[in-house]
Write an enzyme that holds these catalytic residues in place. Structure first.
Site, short mmCIF file in Angstrom:
data_model
loop_
_atom_site.label_atom_id
_atom_site.label_comp_id
_atom_site.label_asym_id
_atom_site.label_seq_id
_atom_site.Cartn_x
_atom_site.Cartn_y
_atom_site.Cartn_z
N CYS A 185 6.74 -7.18 6.63
CA CYS A 185 7.86 -6.65 7.41
C CYS A 185 8.32 -7.72 8.38
O CYS A 185 7.50 -8.46 8.93
CB CYS A 185 7.43 -5.40 8.19
SG CYS A 185 8.79 -4.58 9.07
N CYS A 230 3.56 8.50 1.08
CA CYS A 230 4.05 7.52 2.05
C CYS A 230 4.16 6.20 1.31
O CYS A 230 3.16 5.68 0.80
CB CYS A 230 3.06 7.43 3.21
SG CYS A 230 3.48 6.17 4.43
N CYS A 270 2.09 -2.85 15.52
CA CYS A 270 2.02 -2.41 14.12
C CYS A 270 1.32 -3.47 13.29
O CYS A 270 1.64 -4.66 13.38
CB CYS A 270 3.44 -2.17 13.60
SG CYS A 270 3.52 -1.89 11.82
N GLY A 313 7.01 -2.19 5.70
CA GLY A 313 8.38 -2.63 5.59
C GLY A 313 9.38 -1.83 6.39
O GLY A 313 9.08 -0.73 6.86
N GLU A 314 10.56 -2.41 6.56
CA GLU A 314 11.67 -1.74 7.23
C GLU A 314 12.67 -1.33 6.14
O GLU A 314 13.40 -2.18 5.60
CB GLU A 314 12.31 -2.69 8.25
CG GLU A 314 13.66 -2.24 8.80
CD GLU A 314 13.70 -0.79 9.27
OE1 GLU A 314 12.78 -0.35 10.00
OE2 GLU A 314 14.66 -0.09 8.90
N GLU A 316 0.82 -1.20 0.00
CA GLU A 316 0.00 0.00 0.00
C GLU A 316 0.86 1.25 0.00
O GLU A 316 1.97 1.26 0.52
CB GLU A 316 -0.91 0.01 1.24
CG GLU A 316 -1.94 -1.10 1.18
CD GLU A 316 -2.80 -1.17 2.44
OE1 GLU A 316 -4.02 -1.15 2.30
OE2 GLU A 316 -2.25 -1.25 3.54
N SER A 321 12.39 6.16 7.54
CA SER A 321 12.02 5.83 8.91
C SER A 321 12.48 4.41 9.23
O SER A 321 12.27 3.49 8.45
CB SER A 321 10.50 5.93 9.05
OG SER A 321 10.10 5.65 10.38
N CYS A 339 7.09 -5.67 15.29
CA CYS A 339 6.65 -4.77 16.36
C CYS A 339 5.18 -5.09 16.66
O CYS A 339 4.34 -5.07 15.76
CB CYS A 339 6.81 -3.31 15.95
SG CYS A 339 8.52 -2.91 15.49
N ASN A 350 -2.52 4.25 16.62
CA ASN A 350 -3.67 3.73 15.89
C ASN A 350 -3.86 2.30 16.33
O ASN A 350 -3.08 1.44 15.96
CB ASN A 350 -3.39 3.72 14.38
CG ASN A 350 -3.34 5.11 13.82
OD1 ASN A 350 -4.26 5.88 14.01
ND2 ASN A 350 -2.25 5.43 13.14
N SER A 392 12.21 5.20 14.92
CA SER A 392 11.02 4.76 15.67
C SER A 392 11.47 4.26 17.03
O SER A 392 11.82 3.10 17.18
CB SER A 392 10.29 3.66 14.89
OG SER A 392 9.85 4.19 13.66
N LEU A 393 11.47 5.14 18.01
CA LEU A 393 12.03 4.79 19.32
C LEU A 393 10.95 4.17 20.22
O LEU A 393 11.12 3.06 20.70
CB LEU A 393 12.65 6.03 19.97
CG LEU A 393 13.62 5.77 21.12
CD1 LEU A 393 14.82 4.96 20.66
CD2 LEU A 393 14.08 7.07 21.77
N HIS A 394 9.89 4.88 20.46
CA HIS A 394 8.69 4.39 21.19
C HIS A 394 8.90 4.09 22.66
O HIS A 394 7.93 3.93 23.40
CB HIS A 394 8.07 3.16 20.51
CG HIS A 394 7.72 3.37 19.07
ND1 HIS A 394 7.03 4.49 18.64
CD2 HIS A 394 7.97 2.64 17.96
CE1 HIS A 394 6.86 4.42 17.33
NE2 HIS A 394 7.43 3.32 16.89
N CYS A 448 -0.48 5.87 9.78
CA CYS A 448 0.78 5.18 9.98
C CYS A 448 0.58 3.93 10.82
O CYS A 448 -0.17 3.92 11.78
CB CYS A 448 1.79 6.10 10.64
SG CYS A 448 1.10 7.05 11.98
N1 SAH Z 1 9.72 0.12 9.66
C1 SAH Z 1 9.86 1.55 9.69
C2 SAH Z 1 8.88 2.29 8.82
C3 SAH Z 1 7.43 1.88 8.81
S1 SAH Z 1 6.30 2.33 10.07
C4 SAH Z 1 9.79 2.06 11.10
O1 SAH Z 1 9.42 1.30 11.98
O2 SAH Z 1 10.14 3.19 11.33
C5 SAH Z 1 6.20 4.08 10.16
C6 SAH Z 1 5.93 4.56 11.58
O3 SAH Z 1 4.62 4.17 12.05
C7 SAH Z 1 6.91 3.99 12.57
O4 SAH Z 1 7.35 5.02 13.43
C8 SAH Z 1 6.07 2.99 13.32
O5 SAH Z 1 6.60 2.69 14.58
C9 SAH Z 1 4.74 3.69 13.38
N2 SAH Z 1 3.62 2.82 13.72
C10 SAH Z 1 3.50 1.50 13.48
N3 SAH Z 1 2.34 1.03 13.94
C11 SAH Z 1 1.70 2.08 14.50
C12 SAH Z 1 0.44 2.23 15.15
N4 SAH Z 1 -0.38 1.20 15.29
N5 SAH Z 1 0.11 3.46 15.57
C13 SAH Z 1 0.93 4.51 15.40
N6 SAH Z 1 2.13 4.43 14.79
C14 SAH Z 1 2.51 3.23 14.36
#
Ligand code: SAH
Length: 376
Positions: A135, A128, A142, A190-191, A115, A224, A139, A326, A247-249, A369
């Site tokens: 992927c 995007c 996601c 994807g990463e 997508e 990213s 995570c 999300n 993407s630290l989180h 995202c």
């Molecule tokens: N693999 C890469 C790029 C794809 S995801 C990465 O992880 O950075 C793009 C962004 O969306 C990342 O920061 C990811 O952590 C975030 N993301 C993934 N799932 C999400 C969700 N359910 N809600 C909000 N952000 C999310």
């Protein structure tokens, strides 16, 4: 991955796509100008036509051979067949925000589904894009992470998503009048740094001047990543100063090991240091992505710890982008309370860290995202 200097730690995830499968057709966007000419010559076609084809593809955004009237009619089909084979077909397009957000589901040559999302704002338009079908980073919050990795995408498959958006904008198909793609974010499926070569190739095609490429500014491109440390270091030396989003989180290894499993291989400290070094090398401010999850990573003390972790050099190197989570179907996590989110922002800003809360366009079409999962 070429990380032989790294201490050996267990590899929790599949990092490489399965090998030995059929490859996507070779396309003009996979190749540099010399490669395009060479491919035509190999097929017994005049090499100098490569430049004209590039002009049609990247310059005029034409994809219909009938409109390439400067190519001899008798050779047109062969030339187009050699360098502009079809790569993907749209399966479905969904719109939100009065047509200014559009998600497209694409079927690739082998049936893989990916997508892309076009988001138009006053004065800019962001594509995007996906870099892999599925992927491998797993995570748990996601949507894409749940299905595993199917395969890497080719450079041209990545570029073609941007070109599809560019054509739609140029042809006045998106409300707001004719326009162009100003930004590309590798935040689809994807990463990107696990498909390093194809992604760097795509960045080059997007930023090479027309007609060799699309002529975008590298500052408009954001890659990213979950934080593949050796690849971040390699990207810093690539000479394409794209913006890096990390993407630290979570600011602590205990929680990040759970939220971003690759953290068991590269710690928060190593990862943030690599991002800092990237900022120093490229003079581009790094964006720290932090999805706010209620009761999981949104406590005030974690905001303070995040500020501590990001404190290196001067504050100018970093910017925090908070993303309201999300929730994905079946997920145990939900978005933070607005009050907790506001407190998190306040604490970061009190420490002098520029912080924004990301807008959540396209939520109702699952185009936001982390929701790209290509569930068909
Ligand atoms: N693999 C890469 C790029 C794809 S995801 C990465 O992880 O950075 C793009 C962004 O969306 C990342 O920061 C990811 O952590 C975030 N993301 C993934 N799932 C999400 C969700 N359910 N809600 C909000 N952000 C999310």
């Amino acid at each position: 991955m070429s990380d032989s200097a790294e201490p050996r730690r267990p590899l929790p995830l599949v990092m490489e796509a399965p090998r030995g499968r059929a490859k996507p057709p070779v396309h003009l966007a996979d190749l540099d100008p010399a490669g395009r000419a060479a491919l035509l010559a190999e097929r017994g076609l005049p090499a100098f036509r490569a430049k004209q084809l590039s002009h049609h593809y990247f310059g005029r955004l034409v994809d219909d051979a009938e409109q390439m009237t400067d190519l001899p009619a008798g050779q047109r089909a062969d030339l187009v067949g050699a360098l502009l084979p079809p790569l993907m077909t749209p399966v479905r397009t969904m719109e939100a925000d009065a047509g200014t957000t559009r998600k497209t589901l694409w079927r690739l040559f082998d049936g893989a589904l990916v997508e892309s999302v076009l988001m138009r704002y006053p004065g800019r338009a962001t594509m995007c894009v996906s870099s892999q079908a599925g992927c491998g980073m797993a995570c748990p919050f996601c949507a894409t992470g749940q299905g595993g990795l199917q395969r890497n995408m080719s450079t041209a498959e990545i570029v073609e998503q941007v070109l599809a958006g560019a054509r739609a904008l140029a042809r006045d198909e998106v409300p707001g009048g004719p326009g162009r793609v100003s930004n590309v974010v590798f935040m689809g499926m994807g990463e990107p740094l696990a498909n390093y070569k194809a992604v760097v190739g795509a960045v080059r095609r997007l930023t090479d001047p027309t007609p060799d490429g699309l002529g975008m500014s590298a500052r408009g491109v954001t890659v990213s990543t979950v934080g593949l440390v050796p690849r971040i270091r390699q990207l810093a030396e690539e000479g394409v100063p794209v913006t890096l989003a990390l993407s630290l989180h979570a600011p602590d290894d205990e929680l990040r090991n759970e939220l971003v499993p690759i953290n068991t291989r590269f710690s928060v400290e190593e990862t943030v240091q690599a991002a800092f070094d990237y900022a120093q090398a490229t003079k581009r401010r790094v964006s720290i992505e932090y999805a706010m999850m209620r009761g999981i990573n949104d406590q005030g003390w974690r905001a303070d710890l995040l500020a501590d972790v990001l404190m290196r050099g001067d504050w100018g190197w970093v910017h925090v982008n908070l993303i309201p989570l999300n929730p994905t179907p079946g997920s145990k996590w939900t978005a933070s309370d607005p009050a907790d989110e506001a407190e998190f922002v306040r604490r970061l800003e009190a420490r002098g860290i520029p912080t924004t809360v990301r807008d959540t366009r396209g939520r109702e079409i699952d185009g936001a995202c982390g929701q790209l999962a290509a569930a068909e």
